[in-house]
Design a protein around this motif. Structure first.
Motif, PDB file in Angstrom:
ATOM      1  N   ARG A   1       0.853  -1.180   0.000  1.00  0.00           N
ATOM      2  CA  ARG A   1       0.000   0.000   0.000  1.00  0.00           C
ATOM      3  C   ARG A   1       0.895   1.238   0.000  1.00  0.00           C
ATOM      4  O   ARG A   1       1.905   1.289   0.705  1.00  0.00           O
ATOM      5  N   VAL A   2       0.520   2.257  -0.787  1.00  0.00           N
ATOM      6  CA  VAL A   2       1.329   3.472  -0.914  1.00  0.00           C
ATOM      7  C   VAL A   2       0.520   4.660  -0.417  1.00  0.00           C
ATOM      8  O   VAL A   2      -0.637   4.858  -0.818  1.00  0.00           O
ATOM      9  N   LYS A   3       1.119   5.454   0.450  1.00  0.00           N
ATOM     10  CA  LYS A   3       0.478   6.634   1.022  1.00  0.00           C
ATOM     11  C   LYS A   3       1.406   7.835   0.863  1.00  0.00           C
ATOM     12  O   LYS A   3       2.594   7.746   1.158  1.00  0.00           O
ATOM     13  N   VAL A   4       0.868   8.957   0.377  1.00  0.00           N
ATOM     14  CA  VAL A   4       1.658  10.184   0.251  1.00  0.00           C
ATOM     15  C   VAL A   4       1.494  11.027   1.514  1.00  0.00           C
ATOM     16  O   VAL A   4       0.371  11.344   1.910  1.00  0.00           O
ATOM     17  N   ILE A   5       2.606  11.344   2.143  1.00  0.00           N
ATOM     18  CA  ILE A   5       2.616  12.272   3.279  1.00  0.00           C
ATOM     19  C   ILE A   5       3.710  13.301   3.006  1.00  0.00           C
ATOM     20  O   ILE A   5       4.897  12.960   2.969  1.00  0.00           O
ATOM     21  N   TYR A   6       3.322  14.535   2.785  1.00  0.00           N
ATOM     22  CA  TYR A   6       4.296  15.559   2.432  1.00  0.00           C
ATOM     23  C   TYR A   6       5.180  15.925   3.624  1.00  0.00           C
ATOM     24  O   TYR A   6       4.704  15.963   4.761  1.00  0.00           O
ATOM     25  N   PRO A   7       6.449  16.201   3.394  1.00  0.00           N
ATOM     26  CA  PRO A   7       7.334  16.583   4.503  1.00  0.00           C
ATOM     27  C   PRO A   7       6.863  17.881   5.146  1.00  0.00           C
ATOM     28  O   PRO A   7       6.359  18.777   4.458  1.00  0.00           O
ATOM     29  N   PRO A   8       7.032  18.007   6.451  1.00  0.00           N
ATOM     30  CA  PRO A   8       6.614  19.237   7.128  1.00  0.00           C
ATOM     31  C   PRO A   8       7.599  20.365   6.865  1.00  0.00           C
ATOM     32  O   PRO A   8       8.787  20.138   6.599  1.00  0.00           O
ATOM     33  N   LEU A   9       7.112  21.590   6.919  1.00  0.00           N
ATOM     34  CA  LEU A   9       7.953  22.779   6.801  1.00  0.00           C
ATOM     35  C   LEU A   9       7.868  23.570   8.091  1.00  0.00           C
ATOM     36  O   LEU A   9       6.786  23.770   8.642  1.00  0.00           O
ATOM     37  N   ARG A  10       9.005  24.031   8.555  1.00  0.00           N
ATOM     38  CA  ARG A  10       9.020  24.828   9.785  1.00  0.00           C
ATOM     39  C   ARG A  10       8.694  26.287   9.453  1.00  0.00           C
ATOM     40  O   ARG A  10       8.935  26.763   8.354  1.00  0.00           O
ATOM     41  N   ASP A  11       8.202  27.008  10.441  1.00  0.00           N
ATOM     42  CA  ASP A  11       7.872  28.422  10.231  1.00  0.00           C
ATOM     43  C   ASP A  11       9.051  29.294  10.669  1.00  0.00           C
ATOM     44  O   ASP A  11       8.922  30.197  11.488  1.00  0.00           O
ATOM     45  N   ARG A  12      10.218  29.034  10.095  1.00  0.00           N
ATOM     46  CA  ARG A  12      11.410  29.769  10.532  1.00  0.00           C
ATOM     47  C   ARG A  12      12.161  30.384   9.356  1.00  0.00           C
ATOM     48  O   ARG A  12      13.359  30.643   9.454  1.00  0.00           O
ATOM     49  N   TYR A  13      11.489  30.619   8.260  1.00  0.00           N
ATOM     50  CA  TYR A  13      12.169  31.107   7.066  1.00  0.00           C
ATOM     51  C   TYR A  13      11.955  32.599   6.811  1.00  0.00           C
ATOM     52  O   TYR A  13      12.561  33.168   5.915  1.00  0.00           O
ATOM     53  N   GLU A  14      11.103  33.236   7.583  1.00  0.00           N
ATOM     54  CA  GLU A  14      10.648  34.579   7.231  1.00  0.00           C
ATOM     55  C   GLU A  14      11.546  35.688   7.758  1.00  0.00           C
ATOM     56  O   GLU A  14      11.710  36.716   7.105  1.00  0.00           O
ATOM     57  N   PHE A  15      12.157  35.502   8.907  1.00  0.00           N
ATOM     58  CA  PHE A  15      12.840  36.617   9.566  1.00  0.00           C
ATOM     59  C   PHE A  15      14.352  36.402   9.565  1.00  0.00           C
ATOM     60  O   PHE A  15      14.951  36.100  10.594  1.00  0.00           O
ATOM     61  N   GLY A  16      14.968  36.572   8.408  1.00  0.00           N
ATOM     62  CA  GLY A  16      16.412  36.413   8.292  1.00  0.00           C
ATOM     63  C   GLY A  16      17.139  37.738   8.362  1.00  0.00           C
ATOM     64  O   GLY A  16      16.547  38.814   8.238  1.00  0.00           O
ATOM     65  N   ALA A  17      18.458  37.656   8.539  1.00  0.00           N
ATOM     66  CA  ALA A  17      19.309  38.843   8.650  1.00  0.00           C
ATOM     67  C   ALA A  17      19.843  39.209   7.266  1.00  0.00           C
ATOM     68  O   ALA A  17      20.931  38.790   6.870  1.00  0.00           O
ATOM     69  N   ARG A  18      19.070  39.987   6.529  1.00  0.00           N
ATOM     70  CA  ARG A  18      19.405  40.321   5.140  1.00  0.00           C
ATOM     71  C   ARG A  18      20.736  41.065   5.030  1.00  0.00           C
ATOM     72  O   ARG A  18      21.638  40.649   4.297  1.00  0.00           O
ATOM     73  N   ASN A  19      20.854  42.169   5.748  1.00  0.00           N
ATOM     74  CA  ASN A  19      22.041  43.019   5.599  1.00  0.00           C
ATOM     75  C   ASN A  19      23.308  42.310   6.061  1.00  0.00           C
ATOM     76  O   ASN A  19      24.358  42.408   5.420  1.00  0.00           O
ATOM     77  N   GLY A  20      23.214  41.577   7.165  1.00  0.00           N
ATOM     78  CA  GLY A  20      24.392  40.892   7.686  1.00  0.00           C
ATOM     79  C   GLY A  20      24.890  39.820   6.730  1.00  0.00           C
ATOM     80  O   GLY A  20      26.099  39.672   6.521  1.00  0.00           O
ATOM     81  N   PHE A  21      23.971  39.056   6.139  1.00  0.00           N
ATOM     82  CA  PHE A  21      24.373  37.996   5.212  1.00  0.00           C
ATOM     83  C   PHE A  21      24.979  38.593   3.950  1.00  0.00           C
ATOM     84  O   PHE A  21      25.987  38.100   3.429  1.00  0.00           O
ATOM     85  N   ARG A  22      24.390  39.672   3.451  1.00  0.00           N
ATOM     86  CA  ARG A  22      24.939  40.325   2.256  1.00  0.00           C
ATOM     87  C   ARG A  22      26.343  40.859   2.536  1.00  0.00           C
ATOM     88  O   ARG A  22      27.249  40.707   1.711  1.00  0.00           O
ATOM     89  N   ALA A  23      26.508  41.493   3.678  1.00  0.00           N
ATOM     90  CA  ALA A  23      27.815  42.063   3.999  1.00  0.00           C
ATOM     91  C   ALA A  23      28.878  40.980   4.100  1.00  0.00           C
ATOM     92  O   ALA A  23      30.037  41.188   3.713  1.00  0.00           O
ATOM     93  N   ARG A  24      28.495  39.807   4.604  1.00  0.00           N
ATOM     94  CA  ARG A  24      29.457  38.714   4.759  1.00  0.00           C
ATOM     95  C   ARG A  24      30.048  38.296   3.415  1.00  0.00           C
ATOM     96  O   ARG A  24      31.206  37.895   3.343  1.00  0.00           O
ATOM     97  N   TYR A  25      29.257  38.412   2.340  1.00  0.00           N
ATOM     98  CA  TYR A  25      29.722  37.972   1.032  1.00  0.00           C
ATOM     99  C   TYR A  25      29.953  39.136   0.069  1.00  0.00           C
ATOM    100  O   TYR A  25      30.036  38.939  -1.143  1.00  0.00           O
ATOM    101  N   GLY A  26      30.060  40.345   0.599  1.00  0.00           N
ATOM    102  CA  GLY A  26      30.410  41.500  -0.219  1.00  0.00           C
ATOM    103  C   GLY A  26      29.353  41.914  -1.219  1.00  0.00           C
ATOM    104  O   GLY A  26      29.677  42.410  -2.301  1.00  0.00           O
ATOM    105  N   ILE A  27      28.093  41.733  -0.863  1.00  0.00           N
ATOM    106  CA  ILE A  27      26.985  42.104  -1.747  1.00  0.00           C
ATOM    107  C   ILE A  27      26.397  43.417  -1.274  1.00  0.00           C
ATOM    108  O   ILE A  27      26.011  43.551  -0.104  1.00  0.00           O
ATOM    109  N   GLY A  28      26.338  44.406  -2.177  1.00  0.00           N
ATOM    110  CA  GLY A  28      25.826  45.715  -1.812  1.00  0.00           C
ATOM    111  C   GLY A  28      24.333  45.707  -1.550  1.00  0.00           C
ATOM    112  O   GLY A  28      23.612  44.826  -2.035  1.00  0.00           O
ATOM    113  N   PRO A  29      23.843  46.683  -0.815  1.00  0.00           N
ATOM    114  CA  PRO A  29      22.411  46.714  -0.470  1.00  0.00           C
ATOM    115  C   PRO A  29      21.500  46.860  -1.678  1.00  0.00           C
ATOM    116  O   PRO A  29      20.334  46.457  -1.633  1.00  0.00           O
TER     117      PRO A  29
END
Length: 274
Positions: free
Chosen positions: A135-163
């Motif tokens: 028997r085959v059953k589809v159960i989609y993997p869960p997604l966490r609610d932790r993707y929305e509030f990231g550190a945009r400026n800090g991550f860009r600065a780390r890799y030399g990407i301008g604002p």
């Protein structure tokens, strides 16, 4: 029963005891000698799993990978019911090369015939097992609610990407399947319209010759296409929300996959996806 103690084992610690038992997922042999070694390793792992099953006498075995046939075969030989969690594309036109196609087809047939039930991560994966006894059953993997509030400026600065730079990002293991080479070719044209555009490729190559060779090829393509000031390979990113926040567009150039998780994560982070 885990091959090594990591995040998954730690999350199960409150449910029962964790027993480390070295084993490996099945890989496609590259020649006759490698095929003989693969067969010997499979037989050894079947014996090892049978010993563990006799020791613990479980009522049910959940095998969290379709490319672990040793555990499935051992469960069948010991008469213990099994459920396979299938998260891989193993057959069809997506696989390249005769050996990969034959190996994937063989694992599919074994699973369809002897698994008690199959839980698939998507309909794409479930379709592979149609017509089998399980028997085959589809159960989609869960997604966490932790993707929305990231550190945009800090991550860009780390890799030399301008604002104000346009930032395009791809996330996933570095493999031919994931198609990072397609993105590099596209960046040549993107840069014609957006000269300051930057590209972040997040992920690492698995320690397999095929994937390591592909990673080297990507580096050569960056040089060949004169993208050294455009493309950054970040390696593994632990705080993935920061990367999503830093990017203006997420590209998922995969040739095929079992479940398009990156697209859904990016959507939760409020980023457009190609």
């Amino acid at each position: 029963l885990v091959p090594d103690v990591g995040e998954v084992a730690e999350s199960l610690a409150l449910s029962g005891s964790i027993d480390r038992h070295p084993y490996s997922a099945l890989t496609v042999p590259t020649g006759p000698v490698d095929a003989a070694a693969t067969a010997r390793n499979l037989a050894r792992e079947v014996r090892g799993f049978r010993e563990r099953i006799r020791e613990h006498r479980p009522d049910l075995i959940l095998i969290v990978s379709a490319i672990l046939p040793a555990a499935l075969i051992a469960a069948r030989l010991e008469g213990v019911p099994s459920i396979v969690y299938a998260g891989e594309v193993l057959g069809g036109a997506q696989l390249r090369g005769l050996q990969r196609t034959l190996a994937g087809g063989l694992v599919l047939q074994v699973t369809k015939r002897i698994a008690g039930a199959i839980v698939a991560c998507s309909r794409t994966v479930a379709t592979q097992y149609e017509g089998g006894q399980a028997r085959v059953k589809v159960i989609y993997p869960p997604l966490r609610d932790r993707y929305e509030f990231g550190a945009r400026n800090g991550f860009r600065a780390r890799y030399g990407i301008g604002p104000d730079d346009v930032c395009i990002a791809a996330v996933g293991n570095i493999t031919e399947q994931r198609g990072q080479d397609v993105l590099l070719r596209a960046m040549v044209e993107v840069r014609d319209s957006f000269p300051s555009a930057r590209c972040l490729i997040a992920g690492e190559a698995l320690p397999r010759p095929r994937d390591l060779a592909f990673r080297r090829r990507l580096g050569e393509m960056v040089e060949e296409f004169e993208l050294t000031d455009t493309v950054v390979f970040t390696g593994f990113v632990d705080q993935i929300a920061d990367l999503y926040a830093a990017a203006d567009v997420i590209v998922n150039p995969t040739r095929y996959e079992s479940f398009g998780r990156v697209a859904l994560e990016a959507a939760l982070a409020g980023r457009p996806v190609v």
